[in-house]
Each structure stands twice: as structure tokens, then as C-alpha cells.
Design a protein around this motif. Structure first.
Motif, PDB file in Angstrom:
ATOM      1  N   LEU A  14      -2.896   3.753  15.357  1.00 33.03           N
ATOM      2  CA  LEU A  14      -2.427   2.637  14.526  1.00 33.03           C
ATOM      3  C   LEU A  14      -3.601   1.769  14.070  1.00 33.03           C
ATOM      4  CD1 LEU A  14       0.795   1.593  16.459  1.00 33.03           C
ATOM      5  CD2 LEU A  14       0.685   2.635  14.200  1.00 33.03           C
ATOM      6  N   ILE A  15      -4.588   1.566  14.952  1.00 30.81           N
ATOM      7  CA  ILE A  15      -5.759   0.770  14.588  1.00 30.81           C
ATOM      8  C   ILE A  15      -6.582   1.503  13.532  1.00 30.81           C
ATOM      9  CG2 ILE A  15      -7.949  -0.140  15.476  1.00 30.81           C
ATOM     10  CD1 ILE A  15      -6.385  -0.843  18.055  1.00 30.81           C
ATOM     11  N   LYS A  16      -6.697   2.829  13.650  1.00 33.34           N
ATOM     12  CA  LYS A  16      -7.399   3.602  12.626  1.00 33.34           C
ATOM     13  C   LYS A  16      -6.698   3.462  11.276  1.00 33.34           C
ATOM     14  CE  LYS A  16      -9.191   7.633  13.239  1.00 33.34           C
ATOM     15  NZ  LYS A  16      -9.414   9.055  13.559  1.00 33.34           N
ATOM     16  N   LYS A  17      -5.368   3.461  11.297  1.00 35.68           N
ATOM     17  CA  LYS A  17      -4.586   3.311  10.070  1.00 35.68           C
ATOM     18  C   LYS A  17      -4.815   1.926   9.464  1.00 35.68           C
ATOM     19  CE  LYS A  17       0.030   4.689   8.690  1.00 35.68           C
ATOM     20  NZ  LYS A  17       1.379   4.980   9.178  1.00 35.68           N
ATOM     21  N   LEU A  18      -4.896   0.890  10.332  1.00 37.05           N
ATOM     22  CA  LEU A  18      -5.148  -0.470   9.852  1.00 37.05           C
ATOM     23  C   LEU A  18      -6.498  -0.575   9.167  1.00 37.05           C
ATOM     24  CD1 LEU A  18      -3.927  -3.084  12.465  1.00 37.05           C
ATOM     25  CD2 LEU A  18      -3.342  -2.944  10.077  1.00 37.05           C
ATOM     26  N   LYS A  19      -7.511   0.099   9.718  1.00 37.65           N
ATOM     27  CA  LYS A  19      -8.841   0.045   9.121  1.00 37.65           C
ATOM     28  C   LYS A  19      -8.843   0.643   7.723  1.00 37.65           C
ATOM     29  CE  LYS A  19     -11.541   0.020  13.363  1.00 37.65           C
ATOM     30  NZ  LYS A  19     -12.514   0.755  14.191  1.00 37.65           N
ATOM     31  N   LYS A  20      -8.070   1.722   7.512  1.00 37.73           N
ATOM     32  CA  LYS A  20      -7.993   2.322   6.179  1.00 37.73           C
ATOM     33  C   LYS A  20      -7.306   1.383   5.199  1.00 37.73           C
ATOM     34  CE  LYS A  20      -7.879   7.120   7.671  1.00 37.73           C
ATOM     35  NZ  LYS A  20      -7.070   8.348   7.731  1.00 37.73           N
ATOM     36  N   LYS A  74      -7.165  -1.844   5.406  1.00 43.41           N
ATOM     37  CA  LYS A  74      -7.935  -3.076   5.248  1.00 43.41           C
ATOM     38  C   LYS A  74      -8.784  -3.043   3.981  1.00 43.41           C
ATOM     39  CE  LYS A  74     -11.795  -3.945   7.413  1.00 43.41           C
ATOM     40  NZ  LYS A  74     -12.796  -4.147   8.445  1.00 43.41           N
ATOM     41  N   TYR A  75      -9.407  -1.919   3.696  1.00 46.00           N
ATOM     42  CA  TYR A  75     -10.249  -1.831   2.513  1.00 46.00           C
ATOM     43  C   TYR A  75      -9.437  -1.962   1.227  1.00 46.00           C
ATOM     44  CZ  TYR A  75     -13.805  -0.294   5.759  1.00 46.00           C
ATOM     45  OH  TYR A  75     -14.675  -0.238   6.795  1.00 46.00           O
ATOM     46  N   HIS A  76      -8.256  -1.388   1.210  1.00 46.95           N
ATOM     47  CA  HIS A  76      -7.379  -1.527   0.054  1.00 46.95           C
ATOM     48  C   HIS A  76      -6.924  -2.979  -0.090  1.00 46.95           C
ATOM     49  CE1 HIS A  76      -4.213  -0.688  -2.839  1.00 46.95           C
ATOM     50  NE2 HIS A  76      -3.384  -1.342  -2.069  1.00 46.95           N
ATOM     51  N   PHE A  77      -6.616  -3.605   1.022  1.00 47.09           N
ATOM     52  CA  PHE A  77      -6.079  -4.966   0.989  1.00 47.09           C
ATOM     53  C   PHE A  77      -7.133  -5.984   0.565  1.00 47.09           C
ATOM     54  CE2 PHE A  77      -4.683  -8.945   3.106  1.00 47.09           C
ATOM     55  CZ  PHE A  77      -3.506  -9.109   2.421  1.00 47.09           C
ATOM     56  N   THR A  78      -8.421  -5.737   0.872  1.00 51.34           N
ATOM     57  CA  THR A  78      -9.455  -6.700   0.493  1.00 51.34           C
ATOM     58  C   THR A  78      -9.585  -6.827  -1.020  1.00 51.34           C
ATOM     59  OG1 THR A  78     -11.133  -4.975   0.723  1.00 51.34           O
ATOM     60  CG2 THR A  78     -10.814  -6.458   2.591  1.00 51.34           C
ATOM     61  N   TYR A  79      -9.289  -5.745  -1.735  1.00 48.73           N
ATOM     62  CA  TYR A  79      -9.395  -5.789  -3.198  1.00 48.73           C
ATOM     63  C   TYR A  79      -8.081  -6.141  -3.879  1.00 48.73           C
ATOM     64  CZ  TYR A  79     -13.821  -3.558  -2.256  1.00 48.73           C
ATOM     65  OH  TYR A  79     -15.069  -3.282  -1.778  1.00 48.73           O
ATOM     66  N   ASN A  80      -6.962  -5.906  -3.216  1.00 47.62           N
ATOM     67  CA  ASN A  80      -5.644  -6.180  -3.807  1.00 47.62           C
ATOM     68  C   ASN A  80      -4.868  -7.136  -2.910  1.00 47.62           C
ATOM     69  OD1 ASN A  80      -6.166  -4.255  -5.830  1.00 47.62           O
ATOM     70  ND2 ASN A  80      -5.512  -2.625  -4.467  1.00 47.62           N
ATOM     71  N   CYS A  95       1.457  -3.444   0.744  1.00 47.89           N
ATOM     72  CA  CYS A  95       0.365  -3.387   1.717  1.00 47.89           C
ATOM     73  C   CYS A  95       0.583  -4.434   2.817  1.00 47.89           C
ATOM     74  CB  CYS A  95      -0.955  -3.632   1.007  1.00 47.89           C
ATOM     75  SG  CYS A  95      -2.403  -3.363   2.014  1.00 47.89           S
ATOM     76  N   LYS A  96       1.023  -5.619   2.442  1.00 44.60           N
ATOM     77  CA  LYS A  96       1.287  -6.672   3.418  1.00 44.60           C
ATOM     78  C   LYS A  96       2.390  -6.258   4.387  1.00 44.60           C
ATOM     79  CE  LYS A  96      -0.014 -10.601   0.537  1.00 44.60           C
ATOM     80  NZ  LYS A  96       0.457 -11.824  -0.108  1.00 44.60           N
TER      81      LYS A  96
END
Length: 64
Positions: free
Chosen positions: A22-28, A30-36, A42-43
Motif C-alpha cells: 500500500l505504501i508503494k502504491k501511495l508513492k506512485k 504521490k507524483y501524480h498528485f503533486t502535479y494535479n 486521486c484524493k
């Protein structure tokens, strides 16, 4: 029968292993969420994953 045994028998894995993935999934995400920042889908997925991690941590503490 304890919750750990039921979860292991059903093939969902141990809580610590679930948290790792689940933490690995969150890291992926996170990068999408920083730009959008306004992406509501995503939220929602981030909130669901965090809820699952918190639930797993609670069950790990309870089993100790």
C-alpha cells in the motif's frame, strides 16, 4: 478463529506485507498528485489507501 488466521487463509497476506504494498502504491500516486492538485479521484484513492494502512496498523497493535 483470529482475524490474522482468517486473512492468511483467504490469501490476502499478512498485515505488514499489505502495508508495504500500500505504501508503494501511495508513492506512485504521490507524483501524480503533486502535479494535479484538483484531481478528486486521486484524493479519494489516497484517502482509501491511508484508511487501509491505519486499519492494518490498528490490527497489528491489537494482535500484539
Amino acid at each position: 478463529m483470529s482475524i490474522n488466521k482468517i486473512v492468511l487463509q483467504n490469501g490476502f497476506g499478512h498485515f505488514k506485507v499489505q502495508n508495504y504494498y500500500l505504501i508503494k502504491k501511495l508513492k506512485k500516486i504521490k507524483y501524480h498528485f503533486t502535479y494535479n492538485k484538483k484531481d478528486t479521484k486521486c484524493k479519494i484513492t489516497i484517502n482509501k489507501i491511508l484508511h487501509k494502512i491505519k486499519k492494518n496498523i490498528f490490527l497489528i497493535k491489537k494482535s500484539l
